[in-house]
Design an enzyme around this catalytic site. Structure first.
Site, short mmCIF file in Angstrom:
data_model
loop_
_atom_site.label_atom_id
_atom_site.label_comp_id
_atom_site.label_asym_id
_atom_site.label_seq_id
_atom_site.Cartn_x
_atom_site.Cartn_y
_atom_site.Cartn_z
N GLY A 45 0.77 -1.24 0.00
CA GLY A 45 0.00 0.00 0.00
C GLY A 45 0.80 1.29 0.00
O GLY A 45 0.37 2.28 -0.59
N GLU B 299 3.55 4.24 6.07
CA GLU B 299 2.39 3.38 5.82
C GLU B 299 1.31 4.17 5.08
O GLU B 299 1.23 5.39 5.20
CB GLU B 299 1.90 2.86 7.19
CG GLU B 299 0.69 1.99 7.20
CD GLU B 299 0.77 0.72 6.39
OE1 GLU B 299 1.12 0.80 5.19
OE2 GLU B 299 0.44 -0.35 6.92
N ASP B 300 0.50 3.48 4.29
CA ASP B 300 -0.58 4.15 3.57
C ASP B 300 -1.68 4.64 4.51
O ASP B 300 -2.11 5.79 4.44
CB ASP B 300 -1.17 3.23 2.49
CG ASP B 300 -1.54 1.84 3.00
OD1 ASP B 300 -1.41 1.56 4.22
OD2 ASP B 300 -1.97 1.00 2.17
N ASP C 95 -5.35 2.10 10.62
CA ASP C 95 -6.76 1.77 10.83
C ASP C 95 -6.93 1.20 12.25
O ASP C 95 -6.94 1.94 13.22
CB ASP C 95 -7.17 0.80 9.72
CG ASP C 95 -8.63 0.39 9.75
OD1 ASP C 95 -9.43 1.03 10.45
OD2 ASP C 95 -8.99 -0.58 9.05
N PHE D 178 -14.20 3.03 3.66
CA PHE D 178 -13.18 2.23 3.01
C PHE D 178 -12.67 2.97 1.77
O PHE D 178 -13.40 3.20 0.82
CB PHE D 178 -13.70 0.84 2.63
CG PHE D 178 -12.57 -0.08 2.26
CD1 PHE D 178 -11.79 -0.67 3.25
CD2 PHE D 178 -12.24 -0.31 0.93
CE1 PHE D 178 -10.71 -1.48 2.92
CE2 PHE D 178 -11.16 -1.13 0.59
CZ PHE D 178 -10.41 -1.72 1.59
N ASP E 52 -5.84 -0.46 -1.86
CA ASP E 52 -6.55 -1.38 -2.75
C ASP E 52 -7.80 -1.96 -2.10
O ASP E 52 -7.97 -1.93 -0.88
CB ASP E 52 -5.64 -2.55 -3.12
CG ASP E 52 -5.47 -3.53 -1.95
OD1 ASP E 52 -5.11 -3.07 -0.84
OD2 ASP E 52 -5.72 -4.73 -2.14
N ARG F 265 -5.16 0.43 -6.87
CA ARG F 265 -3.95 1.05 -6.29
C ARG F 265 -3.38 2.15 -7.17
O ARG F 265 -2.72 3.06 -6.69
CB ARG F 265 -2.84 -0.01 -6.11
CG ARG F 265 -3.09 -1.00 -5.01
CD ARG F 265 -1.78 -1.71 -4.67
NE ARG F 265 -1.97 -2.98 -4.00
CZ ARG F 265 -2.13 -3.13 -2.70
NH1 ARG F 265 -2.19 -2.07 -1.92
NH2 ARG F 265 -2.28 -4.33 -2.17
P1 IMP Z 1 -4.69 -1.99 10.52
O1 IMP Z 1 -3.80 -3.12 10.89
O2 IMP Z 1 -6.14 -2.29 10.78
O3 IMP Z 1 -4.29 -0.65 11.09
O4 IMP Z 1 -4.70 -1.89 8.96
C1 IMP Z 1 -3.71 -1.33 8.26
C2 IMP Z 1 -3.74 -1.87 6.84
O5 IMP Z 1 -5.07 -2.19 6.42
C3 IMP Z 1 -3.28 -0.80 5.92
O6 IMP Z 1 -1.91 -0.91 5.67
C4 IMP Z 1 -4.07 -1.07 4.65
O7 IMP Z 1 -3.37 -2.00 3.85
C5 IMP Z 1 -5.33 -1.72 5.12
N1 IMP Z 1 -6.46 -0.76 5.16
C6 IMP Z 1 -7.03 -0.19 6.24
N2 IMP Z 1 -8.02 0.64 5.91
C7 IMP Z 1 -8.07 0.61 4.56
C8 IMP Z 1 -8.90 1.30 3.58
O8 IMP Z 1 -9.77 2.13 3.88
N3 IMP Z 1 -8.65 0.98 2.29
C9 IMP Z 1 -7.68 0.09 1.89
N4 IMP Z 1 -6.89 -0.55 2.76
C10 IMP Z 1 -7.08 -0.30 4.08
MG MG Z 2 -1.03 -1.56 3.69
#
Ligand code: IMP
Ligand code: MG
Length: 181
Positions: free
Chosen positions: A43, A99-100, A103, A152, A159, A165
Site C-alpha cells: 500500500g 504506511e498508507d 486503521d 473504506f 486497494d 492502487r
Molecule cells: P490496521 O492493521 O487495521 O491498522 O490496517 C492497516 C492496513 O489495512 C493498511 O496498511 C491497509 O493496507 C489496510 N487498510 C485499512 N483501511 C483501509 C482502507 O480504507 N482501504 C484500503 N486498505 C485499508
Molecule cells: Mg497496507
C-alpha cells in the site's frame, strides 16, 4: 472519477500539497540523521515514492511486506509479514515507518514490536491517512497526511482485493462493490 467510487476525498492537488508539507516537517526532524524510511508494501508504495522526493536530505530506503486484509474490507486481525528486516540490522538507526493508512493499528503495532527488537536510535511512524476512530490497539502516528472517517478508501496505493492502487487520487469505494463481490 472512477465509476466504482462514491467520491474523490483527496484529489491529486491536495495530496501533492500535503506531501510537500510532510517533507518539510521531516527535513526539520531528520536532516543530518541519515534516517531509514521503511515502506510497508504494497500500500505505501505510491505515498513513499512521492514522500522521498519531497525530502531534500540524505536518507535510506527499505521495505517490508505486510498484509492483514486479503480480499476483505475488514482487518482479519492476523498480520502476515514476510522476512521482516533485511540486513544490516537497524541498530542505532533513526527509523521512520511509512504506511498508507492507519486503521485498527494491528499491523503497525506488530511491526513496531519487531523493529524495537533491533534497538533503533528512534522509531517513528508516518501514515498518509489516519482512521482515528477505528483503533483497536493504542498506537498513534507521529506524522499524518489526513485524519479521515471510517470509510473504506481506495487509490493512491490503497486497494480493494488488489485493485485501484494505481488511481492518482483517493476516494471512498461504493459499498455495492464489496457487498456483491
Ligand atoms: P490496521 O492493521 O487495521 O491498522 O490496517 C492497516 C492496513 O489495512 C493498511 O496498511 C491497509 O493496507 C489496510 N487498510 C485499512 N483501511 C483501509 C482502507 O480504507 N482501504 C484500503 N486498505 C485499508
Ligand atoms: Mg497496507
Amino acid at each position: 472519477m472512477h465509476r466504482d467510487l462514491l467520491n474523490v476525498s483527496y484529489d491529486e492537488n491536495a495530496i501533492r500539497k500535503r506531501v510537500i508539507e510532510l517533507g518539510l516537517r521531516l527535513a526539520a526532524d531528520y536532516a543530518g540523521k541519515n534516517p531509514v524510511f521503511l515502506g510497508i508494501l504494497n500500500g505505501a508504495f505510491m505515498f513513499l515514492s512521492d514522500l522521498v522526493r519531497a525530502c531534500d536530505f540524505p536518507l535510506e530506503l527499505r521495505f517490508l511486506r505486510a498484509s492483514s486484509y486479503g480480499a476483505s474490507v475488514v482487518t482479519s486481525g492476523t498480520v502476515k509479514l514476510t522476512e521482516p528486516i533485511d540486513s544490516p540490522p537497524l541498530t542505532g538507526r533513526h527509523v521512520l515507518i511509512v504506511e498508507d493508512i492507519l486503521d485498527s493499528g494491528v499491523t503497525l503495532s506488530r511491526i513496531r514490536e519487531l523493529l524495537l527488537g533491533e534497538n533503533p536510535a528512534s522509531l517513528r511512524l508516518c501514515a498518509f491517512l489516519d482512521k482515528t476512530s477505528c483503533r483497536r490497539l493504542p498506537i498513534e502516528a507521529d506524522y499524518v497526511g489526513f485524519s479521515c472517517e471510517a470509510s473504506f478508501f481506495v487509490g493512491y496505493g490503497l486497494d480493494y482485493a488488489g485493485r485501484y492502487r494505481n488511481l492518482p487520487y483517493i476516494g471512498v469505494l461504493k459499498p455495492e462493490i464489496y457487498e456483491t463481490g
